[in-house]
Design a protein around this motif. Sequence first.
Motif, mmCIF file in Angstrom:
data_model
loop_
_atom_site.group_PDB
_atom_site.id
_atom_site.type_symbol
_atom_site.label_atom_id
_atom_site.label_comp_id
_atom_site.label_asym_id
_atom_site.label_seq_id
_atom_site.Cartn_x
_atom_site.Cartn_y
_atom_site.Cartn_z
ATOM 1 N N ALA A 189 -1.840 -5.278 2.893
ATOM 2 C CA ALA A 189 -0.422 -4.974 2.708
ATOM 3 C C ALA A 189 0.193 -4.449 4.001
ATOM 4 N N GLY A 190 -0.563 -3.634 4.744
ATOM 5 C CA GLY A 190 -0.068 -3.127 6.013
ATOM 6 C C GLY A 190 0.160 -4.229 7.026
ATOM 7 N N ALA A 237 3.193 -6.329 5.869
ATOM 8 C CA ALA A 237 4.451 -5.615 6.087
ATOM 9 C C ALA A 237 4.898 -5.742 7.538
ATOM 10 N N LEU A 272 8.161 -7.750 9.083
ATOM 11 C CA LEU A 272 9.054 -7.048 9.992
ATOM 12 C C LEU A 272 9.185 -7.799 11.308
ATOM 13 N N PRO A 286 5.940 2.092 10.028
ATOM 14 C CA PRO A 286 4.573 2.178 9.518
ATOM 15 C C PRO A 286 3.743 3.233 10.243
ATOM 16 N N PHE A 299 -3.210 1.088 4.202
ATOM 17 C CA PHE A 299 -1.973 0.456 4.646
ATOM 18 C C PHE A 299 -1.652 0.885 6.081
ATOM 19 N N SER A 324 -1.479 -1.532 9.422
ATOM 20 C CA SER A 324 -0.303 -1.619 10.290
ATOM 21 C C SER A 324 -0.665 -1.269 11.724
#
Length: 241
Positions: free
Chosen positions: A71-72, A75, A79, A113, A197, A201
């Motif tokens: 998920a990180g 994301a 972005l 993040p 997460f 990121s």
Amino acid sequence: MNEFLIGNAVAAGATGIGAIPALIFRKGTHRFRDVLLALCAGVMMAAAVFELIPQALALSDFIMVSLGLTAGVLALTILETTVPHHHLEHGYGVKIDKKAMLIITAVALHNMPEGLSVGVSYGSGVEGLGPLIALAIGLQNMPEGFLIALFLIQQKVRMITAFLIALLTGVLEYISALAGYFLTSFADGVIPFGLAFAAGSMLYIIYKELIPESHGDGNALFATYSFILGLLAMLLLTTVF
């Protein structure tokens, strides 16, 4: 709580600290910039792999950690593809028009993040984890502030304005850290997911941004040694603290 607020402020405000050398020297060599970026990549790699992920595994299981890490990464991918983004280190010396603010906005959004990782680390309740991650993120933010300030100064922006803009890019990071901290306070089950997460990121930023940028100007060897030095420095901190 006070410790979190102080650590969060230091990490988010590190962009302003990093901008100071740019105001003093005004000209940064490619080698200096690349070595600095690689050093921070090593620090972040150690924090993600040897701190965030093991702590997430200790609190949960492989599936939860995999979901959080993925998920990180996703994301940051979203972005990266939806927000106008320019690599600042390749921009100085080139005139910038109305897109200048979009560039600064993109950098600020990339800090979100990172702020989440600070907030979740403090909120996890794991002793020493919060300050350690705040330190890692703060070190990563310093060259970012340096690049932003240097970029703006070369665009004939006043030094005080360049410093303030670099400092303000950390505002979103501070806000996202608050969100991460309070979220973990209300839902304990989100802590391992949040830690994973944050690790995902950070790994995305390391591999997609910092490492390629530190190798882009023929300084790969110096950057490689700097990366190892940063990783070892962070390992030393984890051992001591």
